[in-house]
Design an enzyme around this catalytic site. Structure first.
Site, PDB file in Angstrom:
ATOM      1  CD  GLU A  63      25.547 -49.559   5.773  1.00  0.00           C
ATOM      2  OE1 GLU A  63      24.307 -49.580   5.757  1.00  0.00           O
ATOM      3  OE2 GLU A  63      26.233 -50.470   6.267  1.00  0.00           O
ATOM      4  CD  GLU A  96      28.318 -49.780  10.144  1.00  0.00           C
ATOM      5  OE1 GLU A  96      27.483 -50.689   9.991  1.00  0.00           O
ATOM      6  OE2 GLU A  96      28.056 -48.564  10.055  1.00  0.00           O
TER       7      GLU A  96
HETATM    8  O1  AHR Z   1      25.482 -51.328  12.838  1.00  0.00           O
HETATM    9  C1  AHR Z   1      24.126 -51.268  12.521  1.00  0.00           C
HETATM   10  C2  AHR Z   1      23.864 -50.665  11.148  1.00  0.00           C
HETATM   11  O2  AHR Z   1      24.389 -51.489  10.165  1.00  0.00           O
HETATM   12  C3  AHR Z   1      24.495 -49.332  10.875  1.00  0.00           C
HETATM   13  O3  AHR Z   1      23.748 -48.278  11.355  1.00  0.00           O
HETATM   14  C4  AHR Z   1      24.539 -49.296   9.377  1.00  0.00           C
HETATM   15  O4  AHR Z   1      25.584 -48.516   8.884  1.00  0.00           O
HETATM   16  C5  AHR Z   1      24.658 -50.751   8.990  1.00  0.00           C
HETATM   17  O5  AHR Z   1      23.744 -51.111   8.017  1.00  0.00           O
END
Ligand code: AHR
Length: 510
Positions: free
Chosen positions: A174, A306
């Site tokens: 991110e 994710e």
């Molecule tokens: O999964 C939780 C968080 O969500 C992670 O650390 C981040 O990459 C995302 O914003």
């Protein structure tokens, strides 16, 4: 009304990369500590501190890879803090996740031991946000180089002679947010620089994954696609990174402060969740379309590293630990995602649910007091779908359009399906997202039939139903007899709010 569907079982399709069934474990809340790792002195049966019950449960899912150490944590993690004798490892503050102290007892060697126990490939997210190119390049050397180099020597001094195989490396996380608040242009340059110095040693070929877009930020993807190739000193076009990631969470509530409860919700909220989950299709298709413009031969992979539901934390738990329960609704979110992943198998090379244990949409929850372990409804979807891994994705065409319902300003299709073929067997996954109405599906199998059919169902009396240590099997798969085969026709009755898998041996057409 019966939904008439056609599946050509003998046609070719893209392979469903087993890595779309990947996982994610961050140093966040009780994900690692208490989740995967309890320490050698714990009463919970463990090997080198790693919980054996959790390992055993995850082995049944054939989990293909595990992403670590973050997430946002990755961009403030310094790997050298997590090697060597535990009592000499420095403590740091986990500023993203509750400001708690991290003692670094779970580090590189513990993570690699966990992957070996799970039979999963490691996927390491390197620190681009607050680290250095040298630090990441040395981590690659530490893990993967044989012979007598400084980092190989250091690894040997810490008890591991042989290098490990570590293919997957994330170049930060991110970068548009917690990973450094960079612009796409700036990050693209950084990714090329970091990618350059992360080397292949011996036969370990790195697969470098650039930190990609947030949800539908297609401009970010376009910028990274323009920068993916670079000309090195020999003026040869080479690939600085091999894939781009994207993150997409299913969020129900109207604001970040009100994401909604994981267990207390009405039917309206349920449909909002399902529409948000189905929205991942548009996001994947959008990124794939941008990538197609620059890479029509699809050599650059798309990685959804994710995904999953993100609700308000469970009442009474630490707000920074992201602990939430997991209901039948979560299971249907997962099953819909997998149908979409199977449909996008030609570009999607990996996906990682956030996160495996005790965090967000987890497979496993552990009780902090009794240490009892519970398998969630989402776990069961991974288990029921496990034979899609590395199978040939088959198109599912509808002669009668599946039912839909309006949800906010979108339309939710309430019956979702996907199918695949592997080792002479057919596997069809079907979800009925309607909270109240059953559905009938008739599948016309063309190019072959199916015999010795097995079916499983995952459903419950109510959508918020979930599993606890006291009642661990409220939402669990059961053998299902609502499927019949007549010639080459497969008829499936789908109760409201259910997930069904049907598998069988393929036969040649008569
Ligand atoms: O999964 C939780 C968080 O969500 C992670 O650390 C981040 O990459 C995302 O914003």
């Amino acid at each position: 009304m019966t939904i008439e569907t056609v599946i050509n079982v003998d046609l070719d399709g893209p392979r469903i990369n087993r890595h779309v069934y990947g996982h994610f474990a961050e140093h966040l809340g009780r994900g690692i500590y208490g989740g995967f790792y309890v320490g050698e002195d714990s009463d919970v049966p463990n090997v080198g501190g790693i919980r054996l019950d959790v390992v055993e449960a995850l082995r049944d899912l054939n989990i293909p890879n595990l992403r670590w150490p973050g997430g946002c944590f990755a961009d403030e993690y310094h790997w050298r803090d997590g090697i060597g004798p535990k009592d000499r490892r420095p403590t740091m503050v986990n500023t993203h996740w509750g400001g708690v102290e991290e003692n670094n007892h779970f580090g590189t060697h513990e993570f690699m031991a966990l992957c070996e126990l799970l039979g999963a490939e490691p996927y390491i997210s390197g620190n681009v946000g607050s680290g250095t190119v040298r630090e990441m390049s040395e981590w690659v050397e530490y893990l993967t180089r044989d012979g007598d180099s400084p980092m190989a020597r250091l690894r040997k001094a810490h008890g591991r002679d042989q290098p490990w195989q570590v293919r997957f490396w994330g170049l930060g996380n991110e970068a548009w947010g917690c990973g450094g608040n960079m612009t796409a242009e700036h990050y693209g340059q950084e990714a090329r620089r970091y990618g350059t110095y992360c080397r292949d040693y011996g036969d370990n070929r790195l697969y470098k994954i650039a930190a990609g877009a947030n949800a539908d930020d297609y401009a970010w993807t376009e910028t990274l696609m323009k920068q993916v190739g670079h000309l090195g000193c020999q003026r040869v076009r080479s690939t600085a990174y091999h894939a781009l990631s994207v993150h997409y969470y299913t969020i129900t509530g109207p604001t970040w402060e009100e994401k909604g409860s994981a267990t207390v919700f009405d039917t309206g909220e349920y449909y909002t969740t399902m529409a948000a989950a189905a929205g991942v299709e548009q996001v994947l298709a959008g990124h794939a379309a941008v990538m197609d413009c620059y890479d029509p031969n699809r050599t650059v992979g798309l990685v959804l590293d994710e995904w999953g539901t993100w609700f308000d934390v469970a009442r009474g738990t630490h707000p920074g630990f992201l602990f939430q329960q997991n209901t039948l609704r979560d299971a249907l979110v997962a099953s819909v995602h997998f149908d979409i992943f199977h449909r996008h198998a030609d570009r999607l090379v990996m996906a990682n649910i956030a996160q495996t244990v005790n965090v967000l949409q987890a497979m496993i929850l552990t009780d902090p007091d009794s240490q009892a372990m519970v398998l969630t409804p989402t776990y069961h979807v991974f288990w029921m779908n496990r034979d899609h891994q590395d199978a040939t994705s088959l198109r599912v065409d509808h002669r009668t359009a599946p039912p839909t319902r309006p949800v906010g300003d979108t339309t939710l299709t309430t019956v979702s399906m996907s199918a695949s073929r592997k080792d002479g067997r057919l596997l069809v996954s079907l979800s009925n997202l309607d909270a109240a109405k059953a559905a009938e599906v008739e599948i016309d199998l063309r190019g072959g039939g199916v015999e010795r059919v097995d079916a499983l169902i995952l459903t419950a009396a109510a959508l918020p139903d979930h599993n606890t240590p006291q009642a661990p099997s409220v939402v669990a798969p059961r053998r299902y007899d609502g499927v019949s085969v007549t010639g080459d026709r497969l008829r499936v009755h789908l109760p409201a709010a259910s997930f069904v898998t049907v598998s069988g041996a393929l036969t040649r057409p008569a």
